[in-house]
Design a protein around this motif. Sequence first.
Motif, PDB file in Angstrom:
ATOM      1  N   VAL A 190      67.629 -23.561  49.896  1.00 35.05           N
ATOM      2  CA  VAL A 190      66.710 -24.354  50.728  1.00 35.05           C
ATOM      3  C   VAL A 190      67.469 -25.426  51.514  1.00 35.05           C
ATOM      4  O   VAL A 190      67.014 -25.872  52.570  1.00 35.05           O
ATOM      5  N   HIS A 191      68.665 -25.805  51.022  1.00 39.77           N
ATOM      6  CA  HIS A 191      69.439 -26.866  51.665  1.00 39.77           C
ATOM      7  C   HIS A 191      70.469 -26.339  52.667  1.00 39.77           C
ATOM      8  O   HIS A 191      71.162 -27.146  53.297  1.00 39.77           O
ATOM      9  N   LEU A 192      70.596 -25.027  52.821  1.00 45.32           N
ATOM     10  CA  LEU A 192      71.523 -24.482  53.814  1.00 45.32           C
ATOM     11  C   LEU A 192      71.069 -24.876  55.212  1.00 45.32           C
ATOM     12  O   LEU A 192      69.912 -24.649  55.598  1.00 45.32           O
ATOM     13  N   GLU A 193      71.988 -25.428  55.983  1.00 55.73           N
ATOM     14  CA  GLU A 193      71.608 -25.919  57.311  1.00 55.73           C
ATOM     15  C   GLU A 193      71.298 -24.791  58.282  1.00 55.73           C
ATOM     16  O   GLU A 193      70.566 -24.986  59.254  1.00 55.73           O
ATOM     17  N   GLY A 194      71.848 -23.607  58.040  1.00 57.24           N
ATOM     18  CA  GLY A 194      71.594 -22.487  58.944  1.00 57.24           C
ATOM     19  C   GLY A 194      70.239 -21.835  58.761  1.00 57.24           C
ATOM     20  O   GLY A 194      69.845 -20.980  59.562  1.00 57.24           O
ATOM     21  N   LEU A 195      69.521 -22.212  57.713  1.00 50.63           N
ATOM     22  CA  LEU A 195      68.173 -21.698  57.483  1.00 50.63           C
ATOM     23  C   LEU A 195      67.154 -22.752  57.914  1.00 50.63           C
ATOM     24  O   LEU A 195      67.418 -23.948  57.793  1.00 50.63           O
ATOM     25  N   PRO A 196      65.966 -22.330  58.345  1.00 51.48           N
ATOM     26  CA  PRO A 196      64.971 -23.294  58.846  1.00 51.48           C
ATOM     27  C   PRO A 196      64.058 -23.849  57.760  1.00 51.48           C
ATOM     28  O   PRO A 196      62.952 -24.310  58.044  1.00 51.48           O
ATOM     29  N   LEU A 197      64.518 -23.839  56.508  1.00 49.21           N
ATOM     30  CA  LEU A 197      63.594 -24.118  55.413  1.00 49.21           C
ATOM     31  C   LEU A 197      63.212 -25.581  55.293  1.00 49.21           C
ATOM     32  O   LEU A 197      62.180 -25.903  54.699  1.00 49.21           O
TER      33      LEU A 197
END
Length: 297
Positions: free
Chosen positions: A274-281
């Motif tokens: 959830v904290h990956l910057e490349g995902l929009p979560l």
Amino acid sequence: MTVDLGMPGPRPAETPMDLTLLYRGPLASCDYDCPYCPFAKRRDSPERLRADRAALERFTAWATAQTGDTLSLLFTPWGEGLVRSWYRQALVDLSHLPHVRRVAIQTNLSCRTDWLAAADLDTLALWITHHPGQVDRGRFLAKLRELAALGVRHSVGIVGEPEHLDAARELRADLPASTYLWVNAADGRSYTDEQAAAWTAVDPLFGWSRDPHPSGGRPCRTGESVVSVDGDGTVRRCHFVRPPLGNLYDGSYRAELLPRPCPLPVCDCHIGYVHLEGLPLYDVFAGGVLERIPHGW
């Protein structure tokens, strides 16, 4: 030879921070017997329970004193925390601190619910997992109705084991539309498109959990604005990357908070990816990242 990566230097120790902490103390006991969990029906010794209580009270005292920072706190115990009085008291106390934006815990909701009336329910939230076969659905739903009557913010979820699909469908039908029911992909399990479609009918966001996310070398908020903390105060970037950044209680971790790419090839747990910057979560779960509630649900 030193290579300049063009990344910011260490953060000055006195700089105010907006920090998310995932806390996991020594507790490793649970009152449930889920076949997919290594901590099922595990019993902690009295010594371990005393150590867990002391560690949690130390962490709570530290958080209370951080009035110059803004904190968001998620408790992720290996076992079930809310059957222990010290976790219930910690959540109540932390919820009333003006510099704590959110305090949440992962729980099976086997505890009573009356203690929540003493909390600031604008701050406290619950991440609840339903375990079919461990609790009668009627009893589980009754407790959820108690939460709703109190006004407790919460999500409910289930592990996507094949034998849980019917229970998940029934639970989704029983829950009010305002309650988000998430589905975690089972560890090590691959889903055909047909299987994934069945789970997506229960949780429209199941696609984010279905497969591990490539993370190696990619930017992640962990280690900069998100960290994990263990009972001794050791700070790591997340639960899944073991090298320490320092210690919470001597402040040594603060100078180590800076952007870092993920060192692991994949991330397959929601509290990590959830904290990956490349995902929009952070947009998908805006306002509910810690308790896993989608924005506008």
